[in-house]
Scaffold this motif. Structure first.
Motif, PDB file in Angstrom:
ATOM      1  N   UNK A  39       0.815  -1.217   0.000  1.00  0.00           N
ATOM      2  CA  UNK A  39       0.000   0.000   0.000  1.00  0.00           C
ATOM      3  C   UNK A  39       0.845   1.262   0.000  1.00  0.00           C
ATOM      4  N   UNK A  40       2.033   1.190   0.591  1.00  0.00           N
ATOM      5  CA  UNK A  40       2.894   2.372   0.648  1.00  0.00           C
ATOM      6  C   UNK A  40       3.706   2.559  -0.626  1.00  0.00           C
ATOM      7  N   UNK A  41       4.341   1.486  -1.095  1.00  0.00           N
ATOM      8  CA  UNK A  41       5.256   1.623  -2.225  1.00  0.00           C
ATOM      9  C   UNK A  41       4.552   1.748  -3.571  1.00  0.00           C
ATOM     10  N   UNK A  42       3.290   1.333  -3.650  1.00  0.00           N
ATOM     11  CA  UNK A  42       2.583   1.409  -4.934  1.00  0.00           C
ATOM     12  C   UNK A  42       1.550   2.544  -4.952  1.00  0.00           C
ATOM     13  N   UNK A  43       0.330   2.377  -4.424  1.00  0.00           N
ATOM     14  CA  UNK A  43      -0.679   3.435  -4.581  1.00  0.00           C
ATOM     15  C   UNK A  43      -0.368   4.718  -3.823  1.00  0.00           C
ATOM     16  N   UNK A  44       0.150   4.606  -2.590  1.00  0.00           N
ATOM     17  CA  UNK A  44       0.422   5.824  -1.827  1.00  0.00           C
ATOM     18  C   UNK A  44       1.545   6.628  -2.468  1.00  0.00           C
ATOM     19  N   UNK A  45       2.597   5.951  -2.873  1.00  0.00           N
ATOM     20  CA  UNK A  45       3.708   6.654  -3.526  1.00  0.00           C
ATOM     21  C   UNK A  45       3.240   7.345  -4.799  1.00  0.00           C
ATOM     22  N   UNK A  46       2.363   6.674  -5.560  1.00  0.00           N
ATOM     23  CA  UNK A  46       1.845   7.282  -6.790  1.00  0.00           C
ATOM     24  C   UNK A  46       0.955   8.478  -6.474  1.00  0.00           C
ATOM     25  N   UNK A  47       0.126   8.352  -5.434  1.00  0.00           N
ATOM     26  CA  UNK A  47      -0.788   9.441  -5.080  1.00  0.00           C
ATOM     27  C   UNK A  47      -0.029  10.683  -4.626  1.00  0.00           C
ATOM     28  N   UNK A  48       1.066  10.482  -3.904  1.00  0.00           N
ATOM     29  CA  UNK A  48       1.803  11.619  -3.347  1.00  0.00           C
ATOM     30  C   UNK A  48       2.571  12.413  -4.405  1.00  0.00           C
ATOM     31  N   UNK A  49       2.587  11.931  -5.635  1.00  0.00           N
ATOM     32  CA  UNK A  49       3.188  12.724  -6.706  1.00  0.00           C
ATOM     33  C   UNK A  49       2.259  13.852  -7.147  1.00  0.00           C
ATOM     34  N   UNK A  50       0.984  13.781  -6.725  1.00  0.00           N
ATOM     35  CA  UNK A  50       0.011  14.826  -7.039  1.00  0.00           C
ATOM     36  C   UNK A  50       0.183  15.973  -6.040  1.00  0.00           C
ATOM     37  N   UNK A  51       0.418  17.195  -6.500  1.00  0.00           N
ATOM     38  CA  UNK A  51       0.634  18.317  -5.574  1.00  0.00           C
ATOM     39  C   UNK A  51      -0.584  18.646  -4.716  1.00  0.00           C
ATOM     40  N   UNK A  52      -1.760  18.148  -5.095  1.00  0.00           N
ATOM     41  CA  UNK A  52      -2.968  18.431  -4.321  1.00  0.00           C
ATOM     42  C   UNK A  52      -3.188  17.446  -3.176  1.00  0.00           C
ATOM     43  N   UNK A  53      -2.304  16.463  -3.036  1.00  0.00           N
ATOM     44  CA  UNK A  53      -2.476  15.440  -2.004  1.00  0.00           C
ATOM     45  C   UNK A  53      -1.434  15.627  -0.912  1.00  0.00           C
ATOM     46  N   UNK A  54      -1.895  15.605   0.327  1.00  0.00           N
ATOM     47  CA  UNK A  54      -1.018  15.762   1.485  1.00  0.00           C
ATOM     48  C   UNK A  54      -1.232  14.595   2.438  1.00  0.00           C
ATOM     49  N   UNK A  55      -0.154  14.048   2.954  1.00  0.00           N
ATOM     50  CA  UNK A  55      -0.222  12.935   3.895  1.00  0.00           C
ATOM     51  C   UNK A  55      -0.010  13.451   5.313  1.00  0.00           C
ATOM     52  N   UNK A  56      -0.997  13.218   6.173  1.00  0.00           N
ATOM     53  CA  UNK A  56      -0.882  13.588   7.583  1.00  0.00           C
ATOM     54  C   UNK A  56      -0.390  12.368   8.355  1.00  0.00           C
ATOM     55  N   UNK A  57       0.699  12.502   9.071  1.00  0.00           N
ATOM     56  CA  UNK A  57       1.236  11.385   9.843  1.00  0.00           C
ATOM     57  C   UNK A  57       1.051  11.636  11.340  1.00  0.00           C
ATOM     58  N   UNK A  58       1.131  10.569  12.111  1.00  0.00           N
ATOM     59  CA  UNK A  58       0.984  10.692  13.559  1.00  0.00           C
ATOM     60  C   UNK A  58      -0.410  11.100  13.980  1.00  0.00           C
ATOM     61  N   UNK A  59      -1.407  10.787  13.151  1.00  0.00           N
ATOM     62  CA  UNK A  59      -2.787  11.189  13.434  1.00  0.00           C
ATOM     63  C   UNK A  59      -3.589   9.999  13.957  1.00  0.00           C
ATOM     64  N   UNK A  60      -4.351  10.230  15.008  1.00  0.00           N
ATOM     65  CA  UNK A  60      -5.203   9.204  15.616  1.00  0.00           C
ATOM     66  C   UNK A  60      -6.649   9.663  15.499  1.00  0.00           C
ATOM     67  N   UNK A  61      -7.449   8.946  14.711  1.00  0.00           N
ATOM     68  CA  UNK A  61      -8.841   9.344  14.499  1.00  0.00           C
ATOM     69  C   UNK A  61      -9.664   9.011  15.741  1.00  0.00           C
ATOM     70  N   UNK A  62     -10.255  10.047  16.329  1.00  0.00           N
ATOM     71  CA  UNK A  62     -11.100   9.853  17.513  1.00  0.00           C
ATOM     72  C   UNK A  62     -12.491   9.370  17.108  1.00  0.00           C
ATOM     73  N   UNK A  63     -13.117  10.092  16.170  1.00  0.00           N
ATOM     74  CA  UNK A  63     -14.444   9.689  15.714  1.00  0.00           C
ATOM     75  C   UNK A  63     -14.817  10.452  14.452  1.00  0.00           C
ATOM     76  N   UNK A  64     -15.851   9.959  13.774  1.00  0.00           N
ATOM     77  CA  UNK A  64     -16.390  10.596  12.578  1.00  0.00           C
ATOM     78  C   UNK A  64     -17.694  11.300  12.945  1.00  0.00           C
ATOM     79  N   UNK A  65     -17.884  12.461  12.376  1.00  0.00           N
ATOM     80  CA  UNK A  65     -19.100  13.242  12.630  1.00  0.00           C
ATOM     81  C   UNK A  65     -19.984  13.207  11.390  1.00  0.00           C
ATOM     82  N   UNK A  66     -21.262  12.941  11.574  1.00  0.00           N
ATOM     83  CA  UNK A  66     -22.174  12.873  10.436  1.00  0.00           C
ATOM     84  C   UNK A  66     -22.826  14.220  10.163  1.00  0.00           C
ATOM     85  N   UNK A  67     -23.278  14.379   8.918  1.00  0.00           N
ATOM     86  CA  UNK A  67     -24.056  15.558   8.551  1.00  0.00           C
ATOM     87  C   UNK A  67     -25.408  15.485   9.265  1.00  0.00           C
ATOM     88  N   UNK A  68     -26.127  16.596   9.361  1.00  0.00           N
ATOM     89  CA  UNK A  68     -27.420  16.601  10.069  1.00  0.00           C
ATOM     90  C   UNK A  68     -28.402  15.541   9.575  1.00  0.00           C
TER      91      UNK A  68
END
Length: 204
Positions: free
Chosen positions: A91-120
């Motif tokens: 997943x890192x050496x193939x799709x992620x590496x390819x995706x990160x060549x796009x200047x519009x994509x940013x990888x956030x590291x060290x992130x721990x997802x607490x929860x997802x919030x839904x729309x109303x």
């Protein structure tokens, strides 16, 4: 047939090496593998020839590997472990590496997802609440794809409030059936080993 083109695209992305026509049970492929299969080492080539002589159909195992990069690291076995030399397509050496060549994509590291919030209306995700370097942050993208693995995807859903409930709702998000996280399946991996005391395997 509907999914096959996407499987083929994934095989191209992961640089899968293989050969069509060897396995009589293989599914339909609209395009051939982009790379030839990993060459047989001498003991494997001998075993393949003997199996063919018995009327069997030994087939090369499709492998997502950059063999030239892999072999630069030395003669190492093919096994289920990460390869820090970037030779193993994952997943890192193939799709992620390819995706990160796009200047519009940013990888956030060290992130721990607490929860997802839904729309109303409860039909979409409006925000991701995550903790990074001890700070609680909020991200509101147009599209959210939850892909945290079998265990952690379920954990995040169960930690997220269901529509109409407060944070930490009774069943979590997308869990009307109360089955999220309850039906894990074991990924069986089988291997066959044959030992012939008359021969020596010097491949590795």
């Amino acid at each position: 047939d509907e999914f096959e083109p996407w499987y083929s695209k994934a095989e191209q992305l992961f640089r899968v090496r293989g050969a069509l026509g060897e396995d009589p049970t293989e599914p339909f492929h609209s395009v051939p593998y982009a790379f030839k299969p990993v060459p047989d080492e001498a003991p494997i080539a001998r075993a393949r020839a003997e199996l063919k002589g018995l009327g069997l159909h030994p087939a090369s195992l499709p492998l997502g590997v950059d063999i030239e990069t892999w072999l630069k690291e030395g003669r190492t076995g093919w096994d289920a472990f990460p390869n820090t030399g970037q030779g193993k397509m994952d997943a890192q050496t193939a799709p992620l590496a390819a995706a990160l060549t796009d200047p519009n994509i940013k990888l956030e590291t060290g992130a721990y997802v607490e929860y997802l919030e839904t729309a109303p209306d409860g039909k979409s995700i409006s925000a991701i609440h995550y903790r990074q370097n001890g700070e609680l942050k909020k991200l509101s993208p147009k599209l959210v794809i939850l892909s945290a693995g079998a265990v952690n995807s379920a954990v995040i859903l169960l930690r997220s409030p269901s529509p109409g409930n407060g944070k930490g709702g009774d069943k979590g998000l997308a869990n009307r059936s109360d089955q999220v996280g309850r039906n894990f399946m074991n990924h069986n991996s089988s291997a066959m080993l044959a030992i012939d005391p008359r021969r020596r395997n010097d491949a590795v």
